[in-house]
Structures are given as C-alpha cells and as structure tokens.
Design an enzyme around this catalytic site. Structure first.
Site, PDB file in Angstrom:
ATOM      1  N   CYS A 102       0.860  -1.189   0.000  1.00  0.00           N
ATOM      2  CA  CYS A 102       0.000   0.000   0.000  1.00  0.00           C
ATOM      3  C   CYS A 102       0.893   1.235   0.000  1.00  0.00           C
ATOM      4  CB  CYS A 102      -0.935   0.022   1.199  1.00  0.00           C
ATOM      5  SG  CYS A 102      -2.146   1.353   1.065  1.00  0.00           S
ATOM      6  N   LEU A 103       1.178   1.733  -1.197  1.00  0.00           N
ATOM      7  CA  LEU A 103       1.982   2.939  -1.333  1.00  0.00           C
ATOM      8  C   LEU A 103       1.217   3.811  -2.320  1.00  0.00           C
ATOM      9  CD1 LEU A 103       4.713   4.337  -0.663  1.00  0.00           C
ATOM     10  CD2 LEU A 103       5.654   3.238  -2.690  1.00  0.00           C
TER      11      LEU A 103
END
Lengths: 182, 442
Positions: free
Chosen positions: A110-111
């Site tokens: 999750c970036l």
C-alpha cells in the site's frame, strides 16, 4: 494535402538522407524505463537484479535497510512494467511473506504512488524511495495488514518484538513468516 | 418511415453503381466546386481536384466499435471510396445499443468485417477492406499505402503504438510518408478529437498526460474499510483472487471467474453492511467499463471525419495546422462545452522530440569502441551511457547489476549485436533526452 508537405519542408532544417526501410524501434515505454534507470541513484542498501538483461521491464529490487525496525533484513520486490508505462504505474510486489502494516501476506504494497496517486511525471526512483520509506516509517493509518497496524498503534514495543521474530522466520499470532535475515 | 423509404426506392440510379450517377454527391460536389470564405486560396482548386481527392484518398480507420461505426458511416456518406478498417474484437450483445452497423445475428462475428459489409451494402460505390486482428500485426509497408489514418480506439497502448509507427515512418525525401493521424476518443460524456501531423506537430506521446489516469482507490481502503460496493468488488478482484486462486489467470470474459468474484464481493459487502453489489456491477468494475454514450461518439466521430475531409480537400482550415489549434475537447455532462487549443510539441518527447539520426558504423568494430566514440560526439558527450535496441540491452553503465551482465558485450563486434538499419537508443543520467540512432553499416 500537398500543402502539408510544403509546410514540412519549410519546417525542416536538417537533411539526413535515408532510403532503406527501418527496422524495429525501441518502444516508448522502453525509452522511458531506460531513462529512469540511468537516473537511478541507488544507495548501498539497494540493488537491482535483472533475470533477463535484455528485458528491462521486469526486474527485482533488493532492499537491505541499515536503520529502523527492519534493519538486518533482506527484502525483494518484483517490478513488472507494461508497455503502457508511464501512463500506468509499475506493478510492485514483495516476494517474501513479511510482517508489515502496509504490506499484506500476499506481498501487495500500500503505497499511494503505486496506485491512486501515480502520475506519468513520477519515475522509478520515486517508487524506490517510497519503498525505502515504508521500512523506515511503517504507517499504521493506511493498513493492509490490520493486525500489524494495530500492534504498531497500540504497543510499539510489542510491534518491534513481532517484527524481529517475524524476520527471523517465526510466527506472530499463529501466522508464520519468511525468514529474511541477512 | 415512408419519407425515408422514398429515396431508397430510387437508389439504384444514385447509389454509385453507375459511375456517372453523381446525384448522391450533389451537395458535396457543389461544396467542392466553388471557392468560399474558408477555402485555402493557395491550395484549393475548385472542382475535379478536391472531388478526386475524396474519391481516391485511401483512408485507414482503426477501430470498428462505438466510434468506428460512426466514422465508417460518415466517411462513406462523405464520398470516400477507398477505406480499410482494422479491429481485433468480436461483436458483443452489449454493443448493439450504439454500434448501429451490427444486429443481433452478428453477435460473435468480427466487428471489422460486419461493419465493412454493412456500409458497402448501403453505399455500394465505397470499397471497404476489413482486417480482423491487431494493428501491431502490420508493418510500415502496410501503413505506407494510406493517405490519412482515423482512429476510434479505447486503448492508450494502441494509440501510442500507431503514433510511434507513423512518426517513425516520416522520410524527409518522400512527401507521401507523412500520414496525418486523426484521433477520436470518448469516455462517457467527455471526448476529444485531435489531429497529428507526425514530426510536425505535437504527437500522442507529447500529449500523454491529457489522458485522465484510471481512478483508483487506495489499496488499504479496499483491505480495511470498504465504503462502497465497488470497493468490495475491487477487493475480490485484487486481493482475494491472488490469495485463493493465484495459479489461475483471471479471464474477465469467463462467466465462472466473474461469478466467483461477484460471490466473494457480495459476502464482503454483507459483512460491512454495504448494499448494491450486482453481477453486472462486478463485470463493470473488473473490466473497467465506462458507460458509452452514443451521442458523445457521434459528436467526436463527426469532428474527426470533418477534419479528414478538410485535410484531403483543402476546403477549409483543418485542425492541426502547425502553429494553430490541434486539439478539440468536448464535455457534455453539464450543458455543452468545447474548447479547441494548440497542444505544443515537446522537445523532450521520447517519440517525436528527438528523431533517430543515421550513424555510420563499421560492422567489424566493437561495441566498446562505439561507447567510447559516444563520449566524443559533440552533441552527446556521454560519460555514462545506457544503450539498447528494441530486443537487446547492449550496454548499461548503471545500475551495477546490468553493467556487469552487459559488460561482455563491449568486446563483441557490432555486426553480432546490431542489424543494418536497426534503431538503438542511448540515455545518460546527465541528459534529459534520449538520443536515438539508426545503424548504417559502411
């Protein structure tokens, strides 16, 4: 129709002669990746591995943090870039099963710049800096691994212990993780 | 109905079977037979020339879907007689509401051939040659036969490919190698129509940031706090499939796969008290279906064909004249808004900003000698170059792992690595642009 050509002739200044039919051209995505790779400033804690050197669109990034909670670990990320790059972001996954609030057990990351905030002006360096940042500052407010995020938020010391035992190949709350120590 | 039946009934004399029967083109002929306020005084010769240009121009239409049906119909009814159409898709039942060249009996058949057949039935003087397949199947010799290319595509990848191909085909000694590219595109109530004169005006690669990125929801929202039915579907699509069916490649056209995702999404939605997950929504989210509006397609296709007509006839100023406007955007969701502007050419465009230059090379010299010579070339003076062709990584100075694996190439002879006429690209961290060269062996 002919007007266009006379405009073209007025425009052109150089006159390189060519008559032969041209062969395959480097694609726009390859050109951009090549440019990104030549601008890549990798610190000693990171290196790239190209399984097939002729294919620059698929490679592995190895990250070995030298500070922070994940110090001493070796983390591998696969980069898969399509011909739609840089319109689409590279697909990045963590190869090991690790205990991290922003990386799930399947290796999804999750970036923001890998998904909702990707822009064609961003480059591979930005993604790599982003990954490095995740290991220095795991972020409990954007969790992909809810248990890890919870631990980080409620009891930082327990979180630290969990990181260490997960990195050593141990189990946290019944989930066994991959050994990633150097 | 009766009113429209009448002209059809007298069609045999006006449909073009009889070459002297110009009745069908009466108004077109009138328009092209006299100068007007907008005709180009230098280039427009009223009468036979522009009329002949419409009849003889060989037009390529890429895509035979929502826009393609409109484009083919418009071109045929404007008097174009030599058209080729490419499309790799087959007709789906969901196309029938707006892709008006197709009927229920055609479902499953290739779009390109059914569309060509239908238009030729209505306008027998028009010859349309379909090709069922990908644009990438064809080479430069194929694209060279056309005068104008009109695109009605839904894929950015295909647009970038045809753009790079047409830019690469421009040969400064051959006027016919410059193919105007007219690109129409729609998404719901929005659309654009633009004209590219390859190498002369801003190209599709220069304009890449004009495409809105696909709206995406943060992965952590999907994983932890879904709020909308779409979030549950994306979760099933991106996270659950990988977890449970990793070894199976997702086929968005396989009903079993969609059903699996639908059921997973539905149970997750129930868990979070979210309503609204349906099978068709699942299909829509997974295949990224944006509802197509028939009138948006009609407006954008009309503009694209209007530009094609003006380009071949010089009967009015066309979009894409160098230094003038080349991009028309249309928004129909709140009222009607259009704006036409000049998108400027980018000097550092990877496709048209820095065209390949010929480089004379000795096939017996080594790659190492070539790399050294790059450092001495006045325009480049590259200290840490990276070189590749479409297929091969020749030599990369960085990153270190590629330097190591490509270093042995430095000792190899050029003839083992590069074919005569092949293109290669050279980048260097110190330069914004990538240099491109075409190998010419001496």
């Amino acid at each position: 129709m002919l007007k266009i050509w006379s405009m073209k002739q007025q425009q052109q200044k150089s006159d390189a002669a060519s008559g032969q039919t041209k062969k395959k051209k480097v694609t726009a995505a390859q050109l951009r990746v090549q440019k990104d790779l030549s601008e890549l400033a990798l610190p000693g804690t990171m290196k790239t591995v190209f399984p097939n050197p002729d294919d620059i669109l698929n490679f592995t990034l190895t990250l070995t943090p030298d500070e922070g909670l994940y110090k001493g670990g070796v983390f591998n990320f696969t980069f898969a870039i399509t011909q739609n790059f840089p319109h689409e972001p590279p697909k990045v996954k963590c190869k090991e099963k690790i205990y991290h609030p922003n990386i799930d057990l399947e290796g999804n990351v999750c970036l923001n710049i890998l998904r909702e905030d990707w822009k064609p002006v961003l480059n591979l360096n930005a993604v790599i800096v982003g990954l490095q940042f995740l290991f220095l500052e795991p972020n409990a407010s954007d969790p992909l691994n809810k248990d890890a995020a919870n631990d980080l938020m409620t009891d930082r010391d327990r979180f630290k212990r969990n990181v260490r035992s997960a990195m050593a190949g141990g189990a946290v709350k019944g989930e066994t993780f991959d050994r990633v120590m150097k | 109905m009766a009113a429209t039946m009448q002209p059809e009934a007298v069609a045999p004399t006006t449909n073009g079977h009889n070459s002297s029967g110009r009745a069908r083109w009466k108004y077109m002929d009138t328009l092209l037979s006299r100068p007007g306020a907008y005709t180009d005084p230098d280039d427009f010769v009223p009468g036979a020339v522009p009329i002949g240009n419409v009849e003889q121009s060989h037009v390529l239409v890429i895509g035979a879907g929502g826009l393609g049906c409109e484009i083919l119909k418009n071109l045929a009814l404007s008097g174009f007689k030599k058209i080729d159409v490419i499309d790799m898709d087959t007709i789906d039942v969901s196309n029938l509401n707006r892709q008006f060249l197709f009927r229920e009996k055609d479902v499953g058949k290739p779009k390109a051939s059914v569309a060509a057949e239908f238009v030729m039935q209505r306008v027998p003087s028009c010859k349309i040659t379909p090709y069922v397949g990908k644009i990438q199947d064809k080479d430069e010799d194929y694209y060279m036969q056309f005068n104008v290319v009109v695109c009605g595509l839904d894929s950015i990848e295909a647009r970038r490919w045809i753009n790079a191909t047409l830019v690469g085909m421009v040969d400064e000694n051959n006027p016919d190698s410059l193919k105007p590219l007219i690109d129409g595109g729609t998404e719901g109530f929005k659309g654009q129509s633009r004209v590219i004169l390859p190498t002369m005006t801003s190209c599709i690669e220069c304009q890449l940031d004009m495409h809105a990125p696909r709206a995406a929801v943060p992965l952590c929202t999907l994983a932890t706090i879904p709020r909308q039915p779409q979030h549950c579907i994306e979760w099933a699509h991106i996270i659950k499939w990988e977890e449970e069916r990793k070894d199976l490649v997702l086929d968005t056209d396989d009903p079993e796969h969609i059903t699996w995702l639908y059921e997973k999404a539905l149970s997750r939605a129930q868990e979070y008290n979210i309503s609204g997950v349906t099978y068709s929504m699942t299909q829509g989210v997974v295949k990224n279906i944006i509802p197509a509006i028939a009138s948006t397609n009609a407006i954008v296709a009309a503009s694209s064909c209007n530009e094609a007509f003006k380009i071949v006839t010089s009967s009015a100023t066309f979009l894409g004249n160098p230094g003038l406007n080349n991009y028309m955007l249309y928004t129909g969701d709140s009222g009607v808004y259009t704006y036409t502007f000049e998108h400027q050419k980018k000097d550092d465009c990877p496709v048209c900003g820095n065209l390949p230059k010929d480089m004379l090379l000795n096939p017996e010299s080594t790659l190492g000698e070539l790399v050294e010579s790059l450092a001495e070339r006045p325009e480049s003076q590259l200290k840490k170059p990276n070189l590749r062709t479409e297929e091969k990584t020749l030599y990369y100075s960085a990153p270190a792992s590629l330097e190591e694996s490509t270093r042995p190439n430095l000792k190899r002879k050029l003839r083992e690595l590069l074919a005569d006429g092949e293109d290669f690209a050279v980048s260097d961290g110190a330069f914004d642009i990538t240099f491109r060269y075409t190998v010419r062996y001496t």
